[in-house]
Design a protein around this motif. Structure first.
Motif, PDB file in Angstrom:
ATOM      1  N   GLY A  38       0.425 -10.299   5.186  1.00 17.50           N
ATOM      2  CA  GLY A  38       0.938  -9.235   4.839  1.00 17.50           C
ATOM      3  C   GLY A  38       0.036  -7.825   5.244  1.00 17.50           C
ATOM      4  O   GLY A  38      -1.191  -8.086   4.836  1.00 17.50           O
ATOM      5  N   TYR A  39       0.410  -6.868   5.688  1.00 15.10           N
ATOM      6  CA  TYR A  39      -0.359  -5.502   5.750  1.00 15.10           C
ATOM      7  C   TYR A  39       0.397  -4.506   4.923  1.00 15.10           C
ATOM      8  O   TYR A  39       1.490  -4.384   4.971  1.00 15.10           O
ATOM      9  N   VAL A  40      -0.639  -3.831   3.923  1.00 11.85           N
ATOM     10  CA  VAL A  40      -0.236  -2.731   3.310  1.00 11.85           C
ATOM     11  C   VAL A  40      -1.064  -1.650   3.850  1.00 11.85           C
ATOM     12  O   VAL A  40      -2.418  -1.480   3.753  1.00 11.85           O
ATOM     13  N   VAL A  41      -0.642  -0.971   4.630  1.00 16.96           N
ATOM     14  CA  VAL A  41      -1.564   0.469   5.102  1.00 16.96           C
ATOM     15  C   VAL A  41      -1.870   1.407   4.151  1.00 16.96           C
ATOM     16  O   VAL A  41      -1.016   1.954   3.525  1.00 16.96           O
ATOM     17  N   VAL A  42      -3.357   1.804   4.164  1.00 19.07           N
ATOM     18  CA  VAL A  42      -3.519   2.467   3.068  1.00 19.07           C
ATOM     19  C   VAL A  42      -4.253   3.750   3.742  1.00 19.07           C
ATOM     20  O   VAL A  42      -4.295   4.910   3.004  1.00 19.07           O
ATOM     21  N   PRO A  63       0.247   5.120   6.447  1.00 20.55           N
ATOM     22  CA  PRO A  63       0.255   5.099   5.220  1.00 20.55           C
ATOM     23  C   PRO A  63       1.276   4.571   4.528  1.00 20.55           C
ATOM     24  O   PRO A  63       2.544   5.755   4.716  1.00 20.55           O
ATOM     25  N   GLY A  64       1.338   3.708   3.528  1.00 22.34           N
ATOM     26  CA  GLY A  64       2.569   3.314   2.929  1.00 22.34           C
ATOM     27  C   GLY A  64       3.443   2.254   3.682  1.00 22.34           C
ATOM     28  O   GLY A  64       4.022   1.491   3.011  1.00 22.34           O
ATOM     29  N   THR A  65       3.210   1.905   5.062  1.00 25.84           N
ATOM     30  CA  THR A  65       3.899   0.727   5.754  1.00 25.84           C
ATOM     31  C   THR A  65       3.466  -0.554   4.963  1.00 25.84           C
ATOM     32  O   THR A  65       2.276  -0.846   4.945  1.00 25.84           O
ATOM     33  N   VAL A  66       4.331  -1.282   4.881  1.00 22.04           N
ATOM     34  CA  VAL A  66       4.147  -2.735   4.295  1.00 22.04           C
ATOM     35  C   VAL A  66       4.715  -3.584   5.639  1.00 22.04           C
ATOM     36  O   VAL A  66       5.977  -3.486   5.900  1.00 22.04           O
ATOM     37  N   ALA A  67       3.892  -4.589   6.260  1.00 18.09           N
ATOM     38  CA  ALA A  67       4.581  -5.090   7.224  1.00 18.09           C
ATOM     39  C   ALA A  67       3.892  -6.868   6.947  1.00 18.09           C
ATOM     40  O   ALA A  67       2.839  -6.761   6.654  1.00 18.09           O
ATOM     41  N   TRP A  68       4.793  -7.672   7.227  1.00 15.08           N
ATOM     42  CA  TRP A  68       4.262  -9.013   7.327  1.00 15.08           C
ATOM     43  C   TRP A  68       4.804  -9.935   8.292  1.00 15.08           C
ATOM     44  O   TRP A  68       5.992  -9.666   9.008  1.00 15.08           O
ATOM     45  N   PHE A  69       4.217 -11.015   8.477  1.00 21.64           N
ATOM     46  CA  PHE A  69       4.828 -11.849   9.887  1.00 21.64           C
ATOM     47  C   PHE A  69       4.140 -13.416   9.273  1.00 21.64           C
ATOM     48  O   PHE A  69       3.443 -13.614   8.535  1.00 21.64           O
TER      49      PHE A  69
END
Length: 234
Positions: A38-42, A63-69
């Motif tokens: 998972g990515y949490v963009v800071v 910033p604020g995007t959460v993406a996971w794979f």
């Protein structure tokens, strides 16, 4: 032992700003064979380029995007400027144990010794070898992407077969990592629920707090996607 929530791993990631042959700035495309990431963009801006049997996608990152794979998703972090990500990795310890496979061209993936040589950084030139590793992975990524955009998933399926063969020698040892991390966390929660059902809150008396500071800048590793601040949680 206090396990970080879910037995996950946490790293700070400053995505590489290096330009590749296709004009994109970023890291080395790769996949994980047994872990969801998972990515949490800071901070900053960028995109997550992915390849799956469903095709090629590009996910904007801000910033604020959460993406996971999930496992098998070929992913490439692209930096449009100042991109920093908090990486949450399932099964802490597995990526370091060889769960990740880079998208080198097929002739490299098909030779375990050639793959290991191309994937290993030179201690005397970590940045230069990380760049060369990235460029080779991008070359393989472009082949996969071109075929997928034409509706041909077979090269991606070949990558999956080669990746499974590459990790096969060490995969059995991963059971111990999972048992000590996520499986142990799940078992502890099950015991706590059983106790609460019985009216026993004794485990609450074991409450404690743990803290880790960010690694020093000079200790940041040259990871696949960028400079890594890896928190040693275990």
């Amino acid at each position: 032992m206090v396990i970080f929530p879910g037995g996950t791993g946490v790293s700070g990631l400053e995505v590489y700003g290096w330009e590749a042959a296709d004009g994109c700035h970023g890291g080395s495309p790769h996949l994980h064979t047994a872990c969801t990431e998972g990515y949490v963009v800071v901070a900053g801006q960028g995109e997550l380029q992915t390849l799956t049997p469903a095709g090629y996608t590009c996910v904007p990152l801000r910033p604020g995007t959460v993406a996971w794979f999930t496992p098998g998703t070929v992913h490439r972090a692209v930096n449009h400027g100042g991109l920093r990500v908090l990486v949450v990795m399932q099964n802490a310890g597995l990526p370091e144990a060889g769960d990740a496979v880079l998208t080198f061209p097929p002739e490299v993936l098909g030779d375990a010794d050639a793959y290991r040589t191309a994937a290993t950084l030179d201690p005397g030139d970590p940045e230069g070898s990380a760049r060369r590793r990235r460029d080779l992975a991008v070359a393989g990524f472009q082949i996969l992407r071109d075929h997928l955009t034409r509706g041909d998933p077979e090269p991606l399926f070949d990558l999956y077969r080669q990746a499974a063969e590459l990790v096969r020698p060490q995969a059995a040892a991963w059971r111990d990592i999972v048992a000590a991390g996520p499986a142990a966390a799940l078992a502890a929660t099950s015991r706590q629920i059983d106790a609460l059902v019985a009216g026993d809150g004794g485990h609450l008396r074991e409450a404690e707090v743990r803290k880790l500071d960010a690694p020093a800048p000079e200790d940041r590793a040259f990871g696949m996607c960028g400079r890594l601040e890896t928190y040693r949680l275990a």
